[in-house]
Design a protein around this motif. Sequence first.
Motif, PDB file in Angstrom:
ATOM      1  N   ALA A 119       0.839  -1.190   0.000  1.00  0.00           N
ATOM      2  CA  ALA A 119       0.000   0.000   0.000  1.00  0.00           C
ATOM      3  C   ALA A 119       0.880   1.247   0.000  1.00  0.00           C
ATOM      4  N   GLN A 120       0.455   2.260  -0.772  1.00  0.00           N
ATOM      5  CA  GLN A 120       1.216   3.502  -0.864  1.00  0.00           C
ATOM      6  C   GLN A 120       0.291   4.703  -0.757  1.00  0.00           C
ATOM      7  N   ASN A 121       0.813   5.763  -0.173  1.00  0.00           N
ATOM      8  CA  ASN A 121       0.145   7.064  -0.173  1.00  0.00           C
ATOM      9  C   ASN A 121       0.821   7.904  -1.236  1.00  0.00           C
ATOM     10  N   SER A 122       0.037   8.481  -2.120  1.00  0.00           N
ATOM     11  CA  SER A 122       0.581   9.344  -3.170  1.00  0.00           C
ATOM     12  C   SER A 122       0.144  10.772  -2.909  1.00  0.00           C
ATOM     13  N   GLN A 123       1.103  11.687  -3.034  1.00  0.00           N
ATOM     14  CA  GLN A 123       0.801  13.110  -2.840  1.00  0.00           C
ATOM     15  C   GLN A 123       1.478  13.906  -3.945  1.00  0.00           C
ATOM     16  N   SER A 124       0.761  14.891  -4.434  1.00  0.00           N
ATOM     17  CA  SER A 124       1.387  15.804  -5.389  1.00  0.00           C
ATOM     18  C   SER A 124       1.296  17.207  -4.810  1.00  0.00           C
ATOM     19  N   GLY A 125       2.327  17.925  -5.015  1.00  0.00           N
ATOM     20  CA  GLY A 125       2.365  19.287  -4.488  1.00  0.00           C
ATOM     21  C   GLY A 125       3.263  20.148  -5.335  1.00  0.00           C
ATOM     22  N   SER A 126       3.599  21.309  -4.810  1.00  0.00           N
ATOM     23  CA  SER A 126       4.431  22.242  -5.558  1.00  0.00           C
ATOM     24  C   SER A 126       5.845  21.701  -5.766  1.00  0.00           C
ATOM     25  N   SER A 127       6.276  20.820  -4.867  1.00  0.00           N
ATOM     26  CA  SER A 127       7.635  20.279  -4.992  1.00  0.00           C
ATOM     27  C   SER A 127       7.679  19.018  -5.853  1.00  0.00           C
ATOM     28  N   GLY A 128       6.526  18.572  -6.335  1.00  0.00           N
ATOM     29  CA  GLY A 128       6.510  17.402  -7.208  1.00  0.00           C
ATOM     30  C   GLY A 128       5.590  16.317  -6.688  1.00  0.00           C
ATOM     31  N   TYR A 129       5.797  15.138  -7.204  1.00  0.00           N
ATOM     32  CA  TYR A 129       4.967  13.984  -6.885  1.00  0.00           C
ATOM     33  C   TYR A 129       5.716  13.107  -5.892  1.00  0.00           C
ATOM     34  N   LYS A 130       5.027  12.605  -4.859  1.00  0.00           N
ATOM     35  CA  LYS A 130       5.704  11.874  -3.792  1.00  0.00           C
ATOM     36  C   LYS A 130       4.904  10.614  -3.433  1.00  0.00           C
ATOM     37  N   ASN A 131       5.558   9.463  -3.406  1.00  0.00           N
ATOM     38  CA  ASN A 131       4.959   8.197  -2.977  1.00  0.00           C
ATOM     39  C   ASN A 131       5.609   7.750  -1.686  1.00  0.00           C
ATOM     40  N   GLU A 132       4.802   7.317  -0.736  1.00  0.00           N
ATOM     41  CA  GLU A 132       5.318   6.774   0.523  1.00  0.00           C
ATOM     42  C   GLU A 132       4.585   5.483   0.819  1.00  0.00           C
ATOM     43  N   PHE A 133       5.312   4.490   1.326  1.00  0.00           N
ATOM     44  CA  PHE A 133       4.675   3.245   1.724  1.00  0.00           C
ATOM     45  C   PHE A 133       3.863   3.461   2.993  1.00  0.00           C
ATOM     46  N   VAL A 134       2.734   2.780   3.083  1.00  0.00           N
ATOM     47  CA  VAL A 134       1.923   2.807   4.296  1.00  0.00           C
ATOM     48  C   VAL A 134       2.558   1.823   5.265  1.00  0.00           C
ATOM     49  N   LEU A 135       2.878   2.291   6.475  1.00  0.00           N
ATOM     50  CA  LEU A 135       3.552   1.457   7.470  1.00  0.00           C
ATOM     51  C   LEU A 135       2.588   1.069   8.579  1.00  0.00           C
ATOM     52  N   THR A 136       2.768  -0.147   9.098  1.00  0.00           N
ATOM     53  CA  THR A 136       2.000  -0.602  10.253  1.00  0.00           C
ATOM     54  C   THR A 136       2.978  -0.955  11.361  1.00  0.00           C
ATOM     55  N   GLY A 137       2.505  -0.973  12.586  1.00  0.00           N
ATOM     56  CA  GLY A 137       3.377  -1.234  13.729  1.00  0.00           C
ATOM     57  C   GLY A 137       4.039   0.055  14.171  1.00  0.00           C
ATOM     58  N   ASN A 138       4.953  -0.071  15.109  1.00  0.00           N
ATOM     59  CA  ASN A 138       5.682   1.108  15.554  1.00  0.00           C
ATOM     60  C   ASN A 138       7.073   0.712  16.012  1.00  0.00           C
ATOM     61  N   GLY A 139       7.954   1.674  15.998  1.00  0.00           N
ATOM     62  CA  GLY A 139       9.328   1.428  16.416  1.00  0.00           C
ATOM     63  C   GLY A 139      10.037   0.480  15.474  1.00  0.00           C
ATOM     64  N   SER A 140      10.763  -0.472  16.050  1.00  0.00           N
ATOM     65  CA  SER A 140      11.532  -1.409  15.239  1.00  0.00           C
ATOM     66  C   SER A 140      10.652  -2.456  14.566  1.00  0.00           C
ATOM     67  N   SER A 141       9.379  -2.524  14.929  1.00  0.00           N
ATOM     68  CA  SER A 141       8.484  -3.507  14.320  1.00  0.00           C
ATOM     69  C   SER A 141       7.663  -2.919  13.174  1.00  0.00           C
ATOM     70  N   GLU A 142       8.009  -1.705  12.713  1.00  0.00           N
ATOM     71  CA  GLU A 142       7.295  -1.100  11.590  1.00  0.00           C
ATOM     72  C   GLU A 142       7.551  -1.890  10.318  1.00  0.00           C
ATOM     73  N   LYS A 143       6.465  -2.146   9.584  1.00  0.00           N
ATOM     74  CA  LYS A 143       6.567  -2.876   8.316  1.00  0.00           C
ATOM     75  C   LYS A 143       5.626  -2.231   7.314  1.00  0.00           C
ATOM     76  N   ALA A 144       5.979  -2.353   6.034  1.00  0.00           N
ATOM     77  CA  ALA A 144       5.096  -1.867   4.976  1.00  0.00           C
ATOM     78  C   ALA A 144       3.862  -2.757   4.921  1.00  0.00           C
ATOM     79  N   LEU A 145       2.717  -2.176   4.600  1.00  0.00           N
ATOM     80  CA  LEU A 145       1.451  -2.895   4.561  1.00  0.00           C
ATOM     81  C   LEU A 145       1.325  -3.651   3.243  1.00  0.00           C
ATOM     82  N   LEU A 146       1.379  -4.977   3.317  1.00  0.00           N
ATOM     83  CA  LEU A 146       1.260  -5.847   2.152  1.00  0.00           C
ATOM     84  C   LEU A 146      -0.213  -5.967   1.786  1.00  0.00           C
ATOM     85  N   ILE A 147      -0.552  -5.648   0.519  1.00  0.00           N
ATOM     86  CA  ILE A 147      -1.950  -5.746   0.102  1.00  0.00           C
ATOM     87  C   ILE A 147      -2.184  -6.933  -0.832  1.00  0.00           C
TER      88      ILE A 147
END
Length: 169
Positions: free
Chosen positions: A93-121
């Motif tokens: 899963a990814q969050n996509s954002q577009s703004g004045s500085s361009g287009y940006k994709n970030e992975f959606v993370l679950t968990g917290n701290g050292s157990s953070e992982k990308a959300l597998l869809i």
Amino acid sequence: MKNDNNTKKSNGKIILIILGIAVGVFLLIYGSYAEKKNETEKTNLSESSTEMDADAYAREAESRIAKLCQSVRGVSNVHVSVTLSGGYNAVYAQNSQSGSSGYKNEFVLTGNGSSEKALLIGYSVPQISGVGIVCTGGGDADTRREIIALVGAAFGVSSNKIYVTEAQN
């Protein structure tokens, strides 16, 4: 005598406390070891199962192509071989954002701290990179063109990656 009994009771309580602490430490160490072992086994199982699924996917595609080709007039005794390009690919899963500085994709993370992982869809299926078809009737140019067009349209494979030839008698 009373002092002796009190000392024995105090020593017994201290021994029980120390024993309790030792058992607690043992359980903490063993628990973290068992958790890591389970995670490793799950990872190994999921990796091997997706490898096996790619082979099963190829066999299923071969079966479907053979059945499709046998329905073409003048074609029988069909043997198919499918080659895959890679295997199943993980899709996150990814969050996509577009703004004045361009287009940006970030992975959606679950968990917290050292157990953070990308959300597998899910997983994307392997791509068919080549199809070989041997069949009775495959020596006829018109039949060959028809099979190539049929398999190409049904499975999204370009015609230059499909080869059809006549089966031996």
